[in-house]
Design a protein around this motif. Structure first.
Motif, mmCIF file in Angstrom:
data_model
loop_
_atom_site.group_PDB
_atom_site.id
_atom_site.type_symbol
_atom_site.label_atom_id
_atom_site.label_comp_id
_atom_site.label_asym_id
_atom_site.label_seq_id
_atom_site.Cartn_x
_atom_site.Cartn_y
_atom_site.Cartn_z
ATOM 1 N N ILE A 127 32.383 27.891 -23.473
ATOM 2 C CA ILE A 127 33.596 27.481 -24.191
ATOM 3 C C ILE A 127 34.435 28.712 -24.559
ATOM 4 C CG2 ILE A 127 34.458 26.429 -26.333
ATOM 5 C CD1 ILE A 127 32.135 24.448 -26.159
ATOM 6 N N GLU A 128 33.760 29.783 -24.952
ATOM 7 C CA GLU A 128 34.499 31.014 -25.282
ATOM 8 C C GLU A 128 35.356 31.452 -24.081
ATOM 9 O OE1 GLU A 128 32.135 34.487 -26.048
ATOM 10 O OE2 GLU A 128 33.920 35.735 -26.345
ATOM 11 N N ASP A 129 34.739 31.472 -22.895
ATOM 12 C CA ASP A 129 35.483 31.842 -21.690
ATOM 13 C C ASP A 129 36.679 30.923 -21.473
ATOM 14 O OD1 ASP A 129 33.680 33.811 -21.236
ATOM 15 O OD2 ASP A 129 32.608 32.793 -19.611
ATOM 16 N N GLY A 130 36.439 29.625 -21.650
ATOM 17 C CA GLY A 130 37.506 28.639 -21.441
ATOM 18 C C GLY A 130 38.656 28.842 -22.412
ATOM 19 N N VAL A 131 38.329 29.082 -23.690
ATOM 20 C CA VAL A 131 39.370 29.289 -24.703
ATOM 21 C C VAL A 131 40.191 30.531 -24.347
ATOM 22 C CG1 VAL A 131 39.781 29.949 -27.112
ATOM 23 C CG2 VAL A 131 38.169 28.108 -26.589
ATOM 24 N N ARG A 132 39.502 31.624 -24.015
ATOM 25 C CA ARG A 132 40.229 32.877 -23.687
ATOM 26 C C ARG A 132 41.149 32.670 -22.480
ATOM 27 N NH1 ARG A 132 38.535 37.123 -26.663
ATOM 28 N NH2 ARG A 132 36.530 36.856 -27.743
ATOM 29 N N HIS A 133 40.643 31.962 -21.489
ATOM 30 C CA HIS A 133 41.425 31.684 -20.292
ATOM 31 C C HIS A 133 42.684 30.871 -20.631
ATOM 32 C CE1 HIS A 133 41.490 31.206 -15.840
ATOM 33 N NE2 HIS A 133 42.288 30.210 -16.178
ATOM 34 N N CYS A 134 42.479 29.835 -21.434
ATOM 35 C CA CYS A 134 43.563 28.915 -21.783
ATOM 36 C C CYS A 134 44.634 29.622 -22.627
ATOM 37 C CB CYS A 134 42.970 27.728 -22.546
ATOM 38 S SG CYS A 134 43.818 26.195 -22.311
ATOM 39 N N VAL A 135 44.183 30.489 -23.536
ATOM 40 C CA VAL A 135 45.113 31.245 -24.392
ATOM 41 C C VAL A 135 45.951 32.191 -23.525
ATOM 42 C CG1 VAL A 135 45.225 33.031 -26.188
ATOM 43 C CG2 VAL A 135 43.724 31.045 -26.484
ATOM 44 N N LYS A 136 45.297 32.827 -22.568
ATOM 45 C CA LYS A 136 46.002 33.735 -21.666
ATOM 46 C C LYS A 136 47.032 32.962 -20.827
ATOM 47 C CE LYS A 136 44.935 37.355 -18.370
ATOM 48 N NZ LYS A 136 43.942 37.735 -17.357
#
Ligand SMILES: [Zn+2]
Length: 404
Positions: A127-136
């Motif tokens: 989920i951390e990876d997904g959040v960072r990706h989505c924010v970017k």
């Protein structure tokens, strides 16, 4: 000292009321705010000036041109005042959405993962990876994000942020703490149906409606209740478990352990299970039952397969029977039905409407609006984000972490 504290408190309440009025109206003049909130014009001018300074709201020209004089100056929320991220954890996927201060989606993402087969640490890393990706993707930095909302099905005590039970995991979940450590921001955990209900109340079909119900249709059947403008959560804070109201004594087995629950006829999983059983009994050519999806079954029924249509029709009638009970008890202004299950369209909702009409007293029936909300893949995540936004609106304004 007390006097100062009181003054601050009054100001915070006035600010909240003004912000709320602007949110509900979309665009509104200072004079109208004063009339509708009962605050003096001087106070409204003063407080809105501070809000403009903080970047929470902005001035816009009114679209309609008055017969004489200048266009009126209106106030509107500044969409860029804050951003939050929403995460919905489902059995086979996690979806993400970054939304702005008015609840509009800036970026979204769906990642497949078999959640129940992985440890919570691995799910949290994922989920951390997904959040960072989505924010970017939204062209923002992690520092721009004011908070993260996580929605799961099951029993969630949102006040303490603990998950007491979820079909995704046995025992108590630590997902909120694991994510807060990784993301270094406030993480809110909420039941998925409750979060889309809050989002509907703040940004959707429930805006300005004091009494409404939301029924969510996906793998399970969930529900959110708003009474007198407040979310009703019940004695234990767990909320409504509409899907596990028994409609058919000794009926279909339900995953909760009982028989004949609404969910055991109406959910995607139930319709798929009953369709498989039906097709397996049928002679002649049949599809590969192991590969069969709810989308396949829906398409076959829409193309006229009479046996499958009957399964959808029964689902609709049982759902309508359940909703009739809710209408009789709550007398809601609106019942909003949303979720992936809405794709079944008239297969389920025509018999549902017939059942409601039959089972609800005419006066109540006439007074209730039943809405089918078109569903988008990112709506669950958007709901989770909406829940964080509602918390943000309620917090003192100087605590809102603004994007730079
Ligand atoms: Zn059940």
């Amino acid at each position: 000292m007390i006097k100062v504290a009181n003054r601050d408190f009054t100001r915070a309440v006035n600010q909240f009321n003004i912000l709320n009025r602007i949110r509900e109206a979309g665009r509104i003049s200072r004079v109208e705010i004063a009339e509708q909130t009962g605050q003096s014009r001087a106070s409204v001018t003063n407080i809105t000036a501070a809000m403009i300074e903080q970047g929470l709201i902005r001035e816009e020209q009114s679209g309609d041109k008055p017969s004489r004089g200048r266009r009126r100056i209106m106030l509107a929320l500044n969409p860029d005042a804050a951003f939050v991220v929403g995460v919905k954890i489902s059995e086979l996927q996690v979806s993400f959405a970054v939304v702005d201060f008015i609840g509009d989606v800036k970026s979204s993402l769906i990642m497949p993962i078999r959640v129940s087969e992985r440890s919570e640490e691995i799910v949290a890393d994922f989920i951390e990876d997904g959040v960072r990706h989505c924010v970017k993707d939204a062209k923002l930095n992690m520092e721009d994000i004011a908070g993260c909302g996580v929605a799961v099905s099951g029993f969630v005590d949102s006040a303490s942020g603990t998950c007491l039970w979820t079909p995704l995991k046995e025992g108590q979940s630590l997902i909120r703490q694991l994510l807060a450590e990784r993301l270094n921001m406030d993480v809110f955990l909420e039941n998925d149906a409750n979060s889309v209900t809050v989002a509907a109340q703040w940004f959707g079909q429930g805006k300005g409606v004091d009494d409404f119900l939301v029924v969510t249709m996906e793998h399970g059947v969930g529900m959110g209740i708003v009474v007198n403008g407040n979310m009703y959560r019940g004695h234990n804070g767990i909320g409504a478990e509409f899907g596990h109201v028994v409609m058919v004594p000794d009926g279909e087995p339900c995953r909760c352990g009982k028989n004949g629950c609404i969910e055991s006829y109406v959910s995607d999983g139930a319709i798929l299970r009953r369709s498989r059983a039906f097709l397996s009994r049928r002679r002649g050519e049949k599809p590969d039952l192991d590969q069969l999806t709810i989308e396949d079954v829906t398409a076959m029924a829409k193309n006229g397969d009479a046996g499958l249509k009957k399964i959808f029709r029964e689902a609709g009638t049982i759902l309508g029977q359940g909703i009739s009970g809710l209408i009789q008890i709550f007398n809601p202004q609106k019942v909003i039905i949303m979720g992936e299950g809405v794709r079944a369209g008239d297969l389920v909702y025509a018999p549902m409407r017939r059942a409601v009409k039959k089972f609800v007293n005419a006066e109540l029936y006439e007074a209730t609006e039943i809405l089918l909300q078109e569903w988008h893949d990112d709506d669950w995540a958007r709901g989770a984000a909406g829940f964080v936004l509602s918390e943000l609106y309620k917090s003192p304004l100087d605590c809102i972490r603004r994007a730079k």
